[in-house]
Design an enzyme around this catalytic site. Structure first.
Site, PDB file in Angstrom:
ATOM      1  N   SER A 105       0.681  -1.186   0.063  1.00 37.64           N
ATOM      2  CA  SER A 105      -0.068  -0.123   0.215  1.00 37.64           C
ATOM      3  C   SER A 105       0.927   1.163   0.055  1.00 37.64           C
ATOM      4  O   SER A 105       2.127   1.138   0.128  1.00 37.64           O
ATOM      5  CB  SER A 105      -0.836  -0.014   1.050  1.00 37.64           C
ATOM      6  OG  SER A 105      -2.072   0.988   1.255  1.00 37.64           O
ATOM      7  N   ARG A 354      -0.642  -3.798  -7.012  1.00 34.05           N
ATOM      8  CA  ARG A 354      -1.718  -4.639  -6.381  1.00 34.05           C
ATOM      9  C   ARG A 354      -2.925  -3.779  -6.991  1.00 34.05           C
ATOM     10  O   ARG A 354      -2.893  -2.394  -7.160  1.00 34.05           O
ATOM     11  CB  ARG A 354      -1.683  -4.423  -5.017  1.00 34.05           C
ATOM     12  CG  ARG A 354      -2.929  -5.205  -4.261  1.00 34.05           C
ATOM     13  CD  ARG A 354      -2.631  -6.645  -4.323  1.00 34.05           C
ATOM     14  NE  ARG A 354      -3.596  -7.365  -3.612  1.00 34.05           N
ATOM     15  CZ  ARG A 354      -4.807  -7.811  -3.677  1.00 34.05           C
ATOM     16  NH1 ARG A 354      -5.114  -7.545  -4.987  1.00 34.05           N
ATOM     17  NH2 ARG A 354      -5.320  -8.543  -3.009  1.00 34.05           N
ATOM     18  N   THR A 390      -7.295   1.677   4.666  1.00 29.23           N
ATOM     19  CA  THR A 390      -7.037   0.815   5.467  1.00 29.23           C
ATOM     20  C   THR A 390      -7.815   0.888   6.844  1.00 29.23           C
ATOM     21  O   THR A 390      -8.288  -0.072   7.439  1.00 29.23           O
ATOM     22  CB  THR A 390      -5.537   1.148   5.922  1.00 29.23           C
ATOM     23  OG1 THR A 390      -4.689   0.813   4.838  1.00 29.23           O
ATOM     24  CG2 THR A 390      -4.875   0.164   7.213  1.00 29.23           C
ATOM     25  N   CYS A 551      -0.818  -6.217 -17.511  1.00 32.66           N
ATOM     26  CA  CYS A 551       0.164  -6.980 -16.289  1.00 32.66           C
ATOM     27  C   CYS A 551       1.361  -6.239 -15.884  1.00 32.66           C
ATOM     28  O   CYS A 551       2.224  -5.982 -16.676  1.00 32.66           O
ATOM     29  CB  CYS A 551       0.374  -8.456 -16.819  1.00 32.66           C
ATOM     30  SG  CYS A 551       1.488  -9.454 -15.701  1.00 32.66           S
ATOM     31  N   CYS A 576       4.215 -13.864 -11.218  1.00 33.05           N
ATOM     32  CA  CYS A 576       2.919 -13.100 -10.678  1.00 33.05           C
ATOM     33  C   CYS A 576       3.330 -12.546  -9.533  1.00 33.05           C
ATOM     34  O   CYS A 576       3.864 -13.213  -8.563  1.00 33.05           O
ATOM     35  CB  CYS A 576       1.903 -14.043 -10.647  1.00 33.05           C
ATOM     36  SG  CYS A 576       0.347 -13.508 -10.050  1.00 33.05           S
ATOM     37  N   CYS A 579      -1.413  -9.388  -8.339  1.00 34.36           N
ATOM     38  CA  CYS A 579      -2.143  -7.966  -8.227  1.00 34.36           C
ATOM     39  C   CYS A 579      -3.443  -8.352  -8.527  1.00 34.36           C
ATOM     40  O   CYS A 579      -4.288  -7.229  -8.307  1.00 34.36           O
ATOM     41  CB  CYS A 579      -1.365  -7.111  -9.081  1.00 34.36           C
ATOM     42  SG  CYS A 579      -1.425  -7.220 -10.760  1.00 34.36           S
ATOM     43  N   CYS A 582      -5.120  -8.872 -13.885  1.00 30.82           N
ATOM     44  CA  CYS A 582      -5.454  -9.856 -15.300  1.00 30.82           C
ATOM     45  C   CYS A 582      -7.190 -10.266 -15.098  1.00 30.82           C
ATOM     46  O   CYS A 582      -7.811 -10.352 -16.065  1.00 30.82           O
ATOM     47  CB  CYS A 582      -4.579 -10.821 -15.433  1.00 30.82           C
ATOM     48  SG  CYS A 582      -4.165 -12.030 -14.050  1.00 30.82           S
TER      49      CYS A 582
END
Length: 607
Positions: A105, A354, A390, A551, A576, A579, A582
């Site tokens: 984050s 992310r 958050t 991606c 990968c 995130c 895709c």
């Protein structure tokens, strides 16, 4: 591991998937997907002699996901149990091998929920060291940065907030939970939701291990474990793959709009001390995006001894041009004359990405159902104009915990289903400050969908939100799912991005190396395709293969087949970073992200 991966990536040695061919409409198509979720094992003779029984365990509350929401729920449940002298077994399952290792984050933390959950967090040594001291917001043109005043009451006002490394904060929360005797099991990705005969949620099952790339059982195969629970709390984060299943099976999205998303890309830098301003928070909108593409940046100066700066770029996944590369937009943005000086002479030390929710109030699904609840970024409580979620995620976990505790300790509890239905959780959320907050900003993000684009959003925020604070009698629509917005490549102009200079901007592969991502190579790809023929026939044929651009980890690439004339999709699953972009943006909705074997994924160190 990161250094090893970096060497392999720089040498161009991707994790190559094995290729087999099958025929569709008389055209040879590579066989890509071998995962059991697409190719059931009960129809595969290689599995006919394998013992598929699983060991099970019983708990009171099972929480899937050790992020801010899941850990807040666990802590609050055990606080209440101690307060009321009740025995309550609370278990948390986390796919990362360490708590916080998959957490990414910005982050600028609003402490509202933390103050409620752990009032003495400072005395307990929470890794929160940097109060915001300076708040800057700019509109960028290609050469200039125009300062925009941030008035008290506007969403971007950060007085009283803290710049944090959220992974470190989540790790600390895990320690607080364990002190309360919460059972936390990292390295345990959950693959299945289990159901009672009446359709209510019974529990979850963790992943099997020891499956070869071709889908066959290895000699080392071991079945996952079942955890049966009175209530399962799903706290997977944005676009959780279990929540996706629940939305369909339980019809949880029947009364809300489709969720909308953005992708957030982040780097951690050690900058020249002369450029370091601990506590400074900077945001920008505008260049390099056009007014019809939603996005912006953040620069957060940490005050933790070393001159560290968190920098990132967020780009809405409702963009229309299939040639957009969020990663390359981020790299290009860093070269702006007002941005570049911060990073000159510095060193990039981490990278990650992310997806995040942007649907807000209009896209909140049904939160409770027989046997389970949704909390945090799984249903999506992010305040988009604040770029903060958050605090809301934590509060949703706390509210859920209180509703679950009251239900399970009710001596007169009568449940119409075997899995307990915590029916008042949603109403408690509606009565909380979270609901008021996200409702007040509900029109800011969809105001972008006008001919004015970004200018319309700035105008709406500066006038309607500032004056009415969400009390306007109308609610805008987001206008549909993100994957439906891509235009055919024939209607769009390819984008020529500048080459990286390896000082301020970098290539994708060296970036992935800094994420620490790693997966066992000999396992079925967890990026599954419902139909292996769709990528070439539709995504490449109509949209020129957008997955190789959206991606942020180089997972997807189209490469020539042996005949040199046709193309095939190659999935480099080892790259990968989890995130979920895709799964969200694929225009054919043919990609389904599932959890890999235990231990797979990024290794974010305090991101």
């Amino acid at each position: 591991m990161a250094a090893l991966l970096g060497s392999a990536l720089k040498a161009g040695r991707f994790a190559r998937a094995g290729v087999r061919l099958f025929c569709t409409n008389n055209v040879a198509t590579p066989k890509i997907t071998t995962h059991w979720s697409v190719l059931p094992r009960d129809k595969d003779t290689r599995w006919s002699e394998v013992d598929m029984e699983r060991v099970s365990d019983e708990v009171d509350v099972c929480i899937v996901g050790a992020g801010p929401a899941g850990l807040s729920a666990a802590i609050r449940l055990k606080q209440l149990a101690q307060q009321h002298e009740k025995e309550l077994r609370v278990l948390v399952l986390e796919k990362a091998v360490e708590v916080g290792l998959h957490t990414l984050s910005g982050a600028c933390l609003e402490p509202h929920a933390l103050n409620e959950l752990i009032p003495d967090w400072k005395e307990r040594g929470a890794p929160i060291h940097t109060p915001v001291t300076e708040d800057l917001f700019y509109f960028l043109t290609e050469k200039r940065a125009l300062r925009v005043p941030i008035l008290p009451g506007l969403p971007m006002h950060n007085t009283g907030n803290y710049v944090v490394r959220l992974g470190n904060f989540v790790r600390w929360m895990g320690e607080q939970a364990e002190e309360l005797e919460v059972e936390i099991y990292p390295g345990c990705p959950v693959t299945e939701v289990l159901y009672h005969e009446d359709g209510s949620v019974k529990g979850v099952a963790t992943s099997d291990v020891g499956i070869a790339k071709d889908g066959a059982p290895k000699d080392s195969f071991e079945r996952g474990m079942e955890f049966h629970s009175k209530v399962v709390i799903f706290a997977e984060g944005c676009h959780g793959h279990l929540a996706k299943q629940l939305y369909k099976k339980m019809d949880l999205r029947k009364n809300c709009e489709p969720q909308t998303y953005a992708i957030g890309l982040k780097e951690l830098w050690e900058v020249d001390p002369a450029q370091h301003r601990p506590g400074r928070v900077e945001h920008t909108v505008g260049w390099p995006l056009d007014r019809m593409t939603y996005g912006g940046s953040f620069i957060y100066h940490l005050g933790e001894g070393e001159p560290l700066v968190s920098v990132g770029y967020v780009l809405g996944l409702d963009y229309t041009n299939p040639y957009i590369s969020p990663f390359k937009e981020f790299q290009r943005w860093k070269h702006h004359p007002a941005i570049r000086p911060t990073f000159e002479g510095g060193k990039r030390i981490a990278y990650g990405a992310r997806a995040l929710n942007e649907g807000g109030f209009q896209s909140i699904p049904q939160l409770a159902f027989p046997g389970g609840c949704l909390i945090g970024c799984s249903p999506g409580f992010m305040n988009v104009p604040k770029i903060k979620g958050t605090h809301n995620a934590m509060k949703s976990g706390m509210v859920c915990a209180e509703a679950v505790f009251d239900k399970l300790t009710d001596e007169n509890l009568q449940s119409e289903t075997q899995g307990v239905f915590v029916d008042d959780y949603e109403q408690r959320m509606r009565d909380s400050w979270v609901w008021k907050e996200i409702k007040s900003v509900r029109n800011v993000r969809p105001s972008f969908h006008s001919p004015l684009g970004l200018y319309g959003t700035l105008l709406y925020t500066g006038v309607f939100y500032y004056l009415l604070r969400g009390k306007e009698p109308w609610t805008f629509s987001h206008g549909g799912a993100d994957y439906k917005r891509l235009k055919p490549a024939s209607e769009c102009t390819p984008i020529e991005y500048p080459k990286p200079d390896n000082k301020i901007s970098f290539d994708l592969l060296s970036s992935v190396a800094l994420s620490g991502t790693n997966h066992e190579g000999d396992q079925p790809a967890h990026l599954t395709l419902m139909d292996d023929a769709v990528p070439v026939n539709q995504n490449l044929g109509i949209y020129d293969g957008p997955e190789q651009r959206f991606c942020p980890a180089g997972v997807y690439e189209y490469v020539p087949m042996e005949d040199g004339k046709t193309m095939r999709l190659q999935i480099n699953a080892q790259n990968c970073v989890h995130c979920k972009t895709c799964d969200i943006k694929d225009p054919s909705q043919n990609i389904n992200w599932v959890t890999p074997e235990a231990g797979g994924g990024p290794a974010y160190n305090g991101m």
